[in-house]
Design an enzyme around this catalytic site. Structure first.
Site, PDB file in Angstrom:
ATOM      1  CB  VAL A 169      -0.815   0.055   1.161  1.00  0.00           C
ATOM      2  CG1 VAL A 169      -1.752   1.224   1.362  1.00  0.00           C
ATOM      3  CG2 VAL A 169      -1.831  -1.204   1.145  1.00  0.00           C
ATOM      4  CB  VAL A 180      -0.636   7.545  -1.672  1.00  0.00           C
ATOM      5  CG1 VAL A 180      -1.029   8.873  -2.402  1.00  0.00           C
ATOM      6  CG2 VAL A 180      -1.782   6.782  -1.163  1.00  0.00           C
ATOM      7  N   GLY A 182      -7.272  12.154  -1.111  1.00  0.00           N
ATOM      8  CA  GLY A 182      -8.373  10.870  -0.821  1.00  0.00           C
ATOM      9  C   GLY A 182      -8.044   9.390  -1.590  1.00  0.00           C
ATOM     10  CG  LEU A 210      -4.833   5.138   2.458  1.00  0.00           C
ATOM     11  CD1 LEU A 210      -4.044   4.044   1.807  1.00  0.00           C
ATOM     12  CD2 LEU A 210      -4.082   5.527   3.923  1.00  0.00           C
ATOM     13  CB  THR A 211     -10.046   7.364   1.735  1.00  0.00           C
ATOM     14  OG1 THR A 211      -9.366   7.868   2.875  1.00  0.00           O
ATOM     15  CG2 THR A 211     -11.700   7.011   2.323  1.00  0.00           C
ATOM     16  CB  SER A 221       4.966   1.520   7.140  1.00  0.00           C
ATOM     17  OG  SER A 221       3.772   2.159   6.707  1.00  0.00           O
ATOM     18  CD  GLU A 222       3.987   6.597   8.986  1.00  0.00           C
ATOM     19  OE1 GLU A 222       4.104   7.586   9.771  1.00  0.00           O
ATOM     20  OE2 GLU A 222       3.554   6.741   7.748  1.00  0.00           O
ATOM     21  CE1 TYR A 239      -3.322   0.511   5.487  1.00  0.00           C
ATOM     22  CE2 TYR A 239      -1.455   0.585   6.917  1.00  0.00           C
ATOM     23  CZ  TYR A 239      -2.134   0.627   5.649  1.00  0.00           C
ATOM     24  OH  TYR A 239      -1.439   0.672   4.559  1.00  0.00           O
ATOM     25  CG  PHE A 270       1.820 -10.455   4.436  1.00  0.00           C
ATOM     26  CD1 PHE A 270       0.827  -9.683   4.116  1.00  0.00           C
ATOM     27  CD2 PHE A 270       1.796 -10.834   5.668  1.00  0.00           C
ATOM     28  CE1 PHE A 270      -0.350  -9.039   4.766  1.00  0.00           C
ATOM     29  CE2 PHE A 270       0.699 -10.459   6.514  1.00  0.00           C
ATOM     30  CZ  PHE A 270      -0.173  -9.578   6.289  1.00  0.00           C
TER      31      PHE A 270
END
Length: 409
Positions: free
Chosen positions: A82, A84, A92, A94-95, A118-119, A123, A409
């Site tokens: 994932v 951006v 928007g 990612l959303t 990662s952060e 999520y 993963f």
């Protein structure tokens, strides 16, 4: 220009993956790593955000089966890759990718989505809760002694090449998968992941080594590790870096830890991503000299609340109604009655009064039995609506062993 989401065309995988690499620092992976991730990528389960001909966002999902309390292997989407582009943040993207992805996971009939973050703060707003933690630390082998089970001396060790031992290591891993919630059944191709050992990632350490633990001719455990030589005016102070360690029984694991703690010219064993209830903590003479810390591991999202809660078992009988909030996946909103025990469970919609109120994020955190509903309630994230319901649910949702994700993963 409007950003468009598209299913990944394998012909543009390099462009798509390049956006991911740039988002994670711009350091190109080795050719071997890149080839493996290309092979493992499932294009039909991956999407890209495109600004005209320019890829500006990525999101993928692997097909996994996740062990849940009770030992069942439940279909789960392993959310991955994932990113951006920095030039297209706060639009928007990612959303929109998370929205599309969860709709797809639901259509694929998978009740769960899982990821590593990662952060970790990213999520939660999409309904993911931290469900498993990992232990990191180091053992000062100049000050710490190990006391091992008597059966340990019946285990023999031998060195083996990574590729030579891959099949035996995978067989051990596969036998361990049903024993602990959070573990993933590896699909074909994933057995190559532990073999990737690019020199640029070694930080001065040796190539990866493998040692096998055997009993009566059968492989009962293995360890992957590297050695980082260090010297000062007092002599050698090398580090043993443990990448993976697994044993089918306490004696096999103890034999491997004893070996790693006695490697010549070293004074420290460093480990990462171990179960929080790992047995080594009770082998060492001084746990204070092991500098253990915890880090979030697996994040879980219930895509279909009813199906997910039915897929696991419960260590104590439970019969209660949950009022679930889920603004991002509104099909989960409302009241659900869960009835279950150690043999199975049923979860259906109901109009009966609720016993507990919580969001789908808290259900995700508690789902594998490693995060207590009581602890979430202490943070104000679960509300008890019937006296006694919180303790009942916390006991029922628990797991005898801590959930753990052994690899990313």
């Amino acid at each position: 220009m409007t950003t468009e989401l598209r299913v990944l065309d394998p012909a543009v995988w390099d462009d798509w993956y390049g956006v991911l690499e740039l988002a994670f620092g711009g350091v190109e992976e080795s050719a071997e790593e890149r080839a493996l991730w290309r092979e493992l990528t499932e294009p039909e389960r991956s999407i890209g955000a495109w600004d005209g001909d320019l890829c500006v966002g990525t999101a993928g999902a692997f097909t996994f089966r996740l062990t849940v309390p009770g030992g069942a292997a439940v279909p789960a989407a392993g959310v991955t890759m994932v990113s951006v582009a920095g030039t297209h943040r706060r639009r928007g993207i990612l959303t929109s990718m998370m929205r599309r992805q969860l709709d797809d996971v639901r259509a694929w009939g998978e009740p769960l989505a899982v990821l590593t973050a990662s952060e970790p703060e990213i999520y939660g707003r999409f309904g993911y809760g931290v469900a498993a933690y990992s232990a990191y630390g180091s053992i000062d082998t100049t000050r710490v002694r190990l006391t091992v089970p008597p059966e340990t001396d019946g285990v023999t060790l031998r060195r083996a090449g990574l590729a030579e031992a891959a099949g035996a290591c995978e067989a051990v891993y596969a036998r361990l998968v049903p024993r602990r919630p959070g573990m993933l059944a590896r699909r074909p191709g994933w057995e190559r992941l532990p073999l990737i050992d690019p020199p640029g990632d070694r930080d001065g350490a040796s190539p990866r080594h493998c040692v096998l633990a055997e009993r009566d001719g059968e492989v009962v455990g293995f360890a992957h590790y590297a050695i980082k030589p260090q010297w000062d005016y007092t002599g050698a102070s090398g580090v043993v870096a443990v990448q993976e360690l697994a044993g089918l029984d306490p004696a096999a694991e103890a034999a491997l830890w004893r070996f790693l703690c006695s490697v010549d010219l070293t004074s420290e064993v460093r480990f990462r991503s171990r179960p929080v209830d790992d047995g080594w903590q009770h082998l060492v003479s001084d746990v204070r000299r092991c500098a253990m810390t915890l880090r979030d591991g697996l994040h879980v999202r219930l895509v279909e609340v009813g199906a997910a809660l039915e897929a696991r078992t419960y260590q104590a009988p439970v019969d209660m109604v949950f009022e679930v909030e889920d603004a991002f996946c509104p099909w989960n909103e409302g009241r659900w009655r869960l009835t279950g025990d150690a043999k199975g469970a049923v979860c259906v919609r109901t109009d009966e009064p609720a016993d507990l109120s919580l969001s789908v994020r808290e259900l995700g955190s508690a789902y594998l039995g490693g995060v207590s509903l009581l602890s979430l309630a202490a943070a104000g994230r679960v509300r008890e609506l019937r006296e006694g319901a919180l303790v009942e649910a916390s006991v029922a949702f628990g797991s005898p062993v801590a959930p753990w994700l052994p690899h990313g993963f």
